[in-house]
Design a protein around this motif. Structure first.
Motif, short mmCIF file in Angstrom:
data_model
loop_
_atom_site.label_atom_id
_atom_site.label_comp_id
_atom_site.label_asym_id
_atom_site.label_seq_id
_atom_site.Cartn_x
_atom_site.Cartn_y
_atom_site.Cartn_z
N ILE A 137 -83.45 -9.74 -49.54
CA ILE A 137 -84.06 -8.37 -49.77
C ILE A 137 -85.49 -8.43 -50.59
O ILE A 137 -86.47 -7.88 -50.27
CB ILE A 137 -83.15 -7.16 -50.71
CG1 ILE A 137 -84.07 -5.82 -50.59
CG2 ILE A 137 -83.12 -7.50 -52.03
CD1 ILE A 137 -84.23 -5.36 -49.11
N SER A 138 -85.42 -9.52 -51.29
CA SER A 138 -86.75 -9.75 -51.89
C SER A 138 -87.64 -10.50 -51.12
O SER A 138 -89.01 -10.02 -51.22
CB SER A 138 -86.47 -11.01 -53.26
OG SER A 138 -85.80 -10.43 -54.34
N LEU A 139 -87.23 -11.25 -50.21
CA LEU A 139 -88.16 -11.84 -49.21
C LEU A 139 -88.78 -10.66 -48.29
O LEU A 139 -89.81 -10.85 -47.92
CB LEU A 139 -87.53 -13.04 -48.51
CG LEU A 139 -88.29 -14.08 -47.63
CD1 LEU A 139 -89.10 -14.73 -48.71
CD2 LEU A 139 -87.30 -14.98 -46.67
N ILE A 140 -87.68 -10.04 -47.88
CA ILE A 140 -88.19 -8.63 -47.01
C ILE A 140 -89.28 -7.97 -47.85
O ILE A 140 -90.27 -7.71 -47.04
CB ILE A 140 -87.00 -8.00 -46.65
CG1 ILE A 140 -85.97 -8.73 -45.61
CG2 ILE A 140 -87.51 -6.66 -46.01
CD1 ILE A 140 -84.94 -8.13 -45.28
N ASN A 141 -89.12 -7.65 -48.75
CA ASN A 141 -89.94 -6.81 -49.67
C ASN A 141 -91.27 -7.50 -49.93
O ASN A 141 -92.31 -6.81 -49.84
CB ASN A 141 -89.34 -6.31 -50.87
CG ASN A 141 -88.55 -5.08 -50.88
OD1 ASN A 141 -88.74 -3.87 -49.93
ND2 ASN A 141 -87.22 -5.09 -50.99
N TRP A 142 -91.25 -8.60 -50.18
CA TRP A 142 -92.32 -9.38 -50.44
C TRP A 142 -93.37 -9.42 -49.11
O TRP A 142 -94.57 -9.27 -49.27
CB TRP A 142 -92.07 -11.04 -50.72
CG TRP A 142 -93.18 -12.02 -51.09
CD1 TRP A 142 -94.60 -11.40 -51.09
CD2 TRP A 142 -93.22 -13.26 -51.35
NE1 TRP A 142 -95.34 -12.53 -51.61
CE2 TRP A 142 -94.29 -13.68 -51.81
CE3 TRP A 142 -92.14 -14.25 -51.37
CZ2 TRP A 142 -94.70 -15.17 -51.88
CZ3 TRP A 142 -92.49 -15.46 -51.75
CH2 TRP A 142 -93.61 -15.76 -52.02
N PHE A 143 -92.84 -9.80 -47.80
CA PHE A 143 -93.39 -9.74 -46.72
C PHE A 143 -94.11 -8.27 -46.53
O PHE A 143 -95.12 -8.28 -46.31
CB PHE A 143 -92.39 -9.92 -45.52
CG PHE A 143 -93.31 -10.15 -44.34
CD1 PHE A 143 -94.03 -11.12 -43.76
CD2 PHE A 143 -93.02 -9.10 -43.26
CE1 PHE A 143 -94.72 -11.06 -42.71
CE2 PHE A 143 -93.59 -8.98 -42.20
CZ PHE A 143 -94.68 -9.95 -41.77
#
Length: 240
Positions: free
Chosen positions: A55-61
């Motif tokens: 979820i962190s990677l998705i939100n970072w993108f």
């Protein structure tokens, strides 16, 4: 976790945690950890770490234009010695006592955010927040509050972007430590992947509210989530 009911319940918990994290930049672990542990203790911490990284990677993108990884680098670098200090504290001191101290520190930090005094977003404070995040995460698995409270006065997009960037990279650091220590097993990976639909569903649900979830809403929700994490930590330390 073969039971379809428990699987559906676990995915529902992940959805809720992913919504919270997508709205304020952190919180999946705080929301999901105690509930997932109740459903199946094997889901915490490694599968939950996989979900948190996702979820962190998705939100970072999604918030990449608002993320300043170079600035957050000071926090990431300081998180490494913070983790080592946390490990040393666990070796030489009682964990329950440390958890109580950390919970009190988090609640005191929340109290400071209730005032109008802003904490300056600079390299020194980023390093301090990263150091504390490393200590807190190692001792009590709640590394979010120090960073979240530092970023609380930024614009909504910057809060989400910077927190997501920080937790994406810092989770990889934690995963590397677990792999080196033989604590990251294939069945953990399978469990994490099984619950991944909850991450995507939660993210897409959150998109319906993000445009109306401004900096003030993030600040208030951050205070609530940090307080809940501290109270749960106190409960865990006292009861166990």
């Amino acid at each position: 976790m073969p039971d379809p009911f428990l699987l559906g319940l676990a995915i529902g918990v992940v959805i809720l945690g992913a919504i919270v994290q997508s709205l304020i930049g952190f919180g999946l672990a705080v929301v999901a950890a105690p509930l997932l542990y109740f459903i199946d203790p094997q889901l915490v911490p490694v599968p939950l770490m996989i979900l948190g990284f996702s979820i962190s990677l998705i939100n970072w993108f999604y918030n990449r234009r608002n993320a300043n990884l170079k600035a957050m680098g000071y926090a990431l670098i300081a998180r490494v010695p913070g983790a080592l200090i946390g490990l040393a504290l666990l070796v030489y001191f009682n964990q329950k006592g440390l958890q109580i101290l950390i919970a009190i520190a988090v609640l005191m930090g929340v109290a400071t955010t209730l005032t109008d005094k802003a904490i300056r977003f600079n390299h020194r404070n980023l390093a301090i927040a990263g150091l504390l995040s490393g200590i807190f995460a190692t001792v009590a698995a709640i590394g979010g509050p120090p960073i979240a409270m530092l970023l609380r006065d930024q614009q909504a997009g910057s809060i989400r972007g910077n927190l997501s960037a920080f937790f994406s990279v810092s989770t990889l650091i934690s995963a590397a430590v677990l792999i080196a220590g033989g604590k990251f097993q294939i069945h953990h990976l399978v469990s994490g992947i099984t619950l991944l639909p909850g991450v995507f569903i939660g993210f897409f649900i959150s998109k319906q509210f993000i445009s109306r979830f401004n900096s003030h809403h993030i600040k208030v929700t951050t205070q609530i989530v940090c307080s809940l994490s501290a109270l749960m930590l106190l409960y865990q330390a006292v009861v166990n």
